[in-house]
Design an enzyme around this catalytic site. Sequence first.
Site, PDB file in Angstrom:
ATOM      1  N   ASP A 173       0.594  -1.110  -0.079  1.00  0.00           N
ATOM      2  CA  ASP A 173       0.280   0.047   0.090  1.00  0.00           C
ATOM      3  C   ASP A 173       0.967   1.227   0.178  1.00  0.00           C
ATOM      4  OD1 ASP A 173      -2.994   0.435  -0.384  1.00  0.00           O
ATOM      5  OD2 ASP A 173      -2.274   1.465   2.449  1.00  0.00           O
ATOM      6  N   PHE A 225       4.701   6.301 -13.486  1.00  0.00           N
ATOM      7  CA  PHE A 225       2.765   6.791 -12.889  1.00  0.00           C
ATOM      8  C   PHE A 225       1.683   7.777 -11.794  1.00  0.00           C
ATOM      9  CE2 PHE A 225       3.980   2.872 -11.326  1.00  0.00           C
ATOM     10  CZ  PHE A 225       2.925   2.567  -9.695  1.00  0.00           C
ATOM     11  N   TYR A 248       1.507   9.819  -9.124  1.00  0.00           N
ATOM     12  CA  TYR A 248       2.462  11.374  -9.049  1.00  0.00           C
ATOM     13  C   TYR A 248       3.627  11.446  -9.749  1.00  0.00           C
ATOM     14  CZ  TYR A 248      -1.726  11.848  -5.768  1.00  0.00           C
ATOM     15  OH  TYR A 248      -3.746  11.108  -4.874  1.00  0.00           O
ATOM     16  N   ARG A 251       8.737   2.245  -3.146  1.00  0.00           N
ATOM     17  CA  ARG A 251       8.862   0.210  -3.264  1.00  0.00           C
ATOM     18  C   ARG A 251       9.997  -0.080  -3.974  1.00  0.00           C
ATOM     19  NH1 ARG A 251       5.279   1.538  -6.927  1.00  0.00           N
ATOM     20  NH2 ARG A 251       3.671   1.600  -5.575  1.00  0.00           N
TER      21      ARG A 251
END
Length: 208
Positions: free
Chosen positions: A74, A165, A167, A194
């Site tokens: 998330d 992709f 923001y 990430r």
Amino acid sequence: MTIWFATGNSHKRAELSGILPGHIIKIPADKGIPFDPDETGATFGENALIKARELRRLVLASGCGSQDPVIADDSGLCVDALDGRPGIYSARYGSIEGGKKLSDRDRNALLLQELQSRSELGDNPRRQARFVCAMVLLFSEDRFYLVQETLEGELVREERGTGGFGYDPILYLPQLGRTVAELTAEEKNQISHRGKAGKAIAKLLADG
């Protein structure tokens, strides 16, 4: 190793495949598994765990990959001048209740407009922001690892770059002089929230 990734976002799958080379990354759509869990957590970590547990339940019910681990993440953008918003609501920012989500471009424009209006009203004009990613590696209902990483930056005044992709076109990295959308995929995976979380997960997988 085959790993299930709790997402319907093909961009995220591509990123994780680059971060975890040598592993087969499957997403629910690959097996026609409907996947849209209610993200009712109050934190990135709670929502990641909700998604991981739900996908494991669905995979077990479908009879495919009962021994395969599940990864869920998330992530979102936290803006200091907006008291940490949009945060866990990043993907739904600006959406009307029960309505269609905004496009990435429209969502970015809305966020920059809100930040600008705060500045014009005399509120704190700070542009510091960060991407946050909480990532779960789940082996069973109660056996899992959770890591969380960030990518620090500041918001530009208009989109820059065509890569990435979400923001990515509005988060500027002063140390590189580019937005995240101006990085190559390889550069992004090295430093992104990430990417850093995925590397920690890769080490956990390697260590058994």
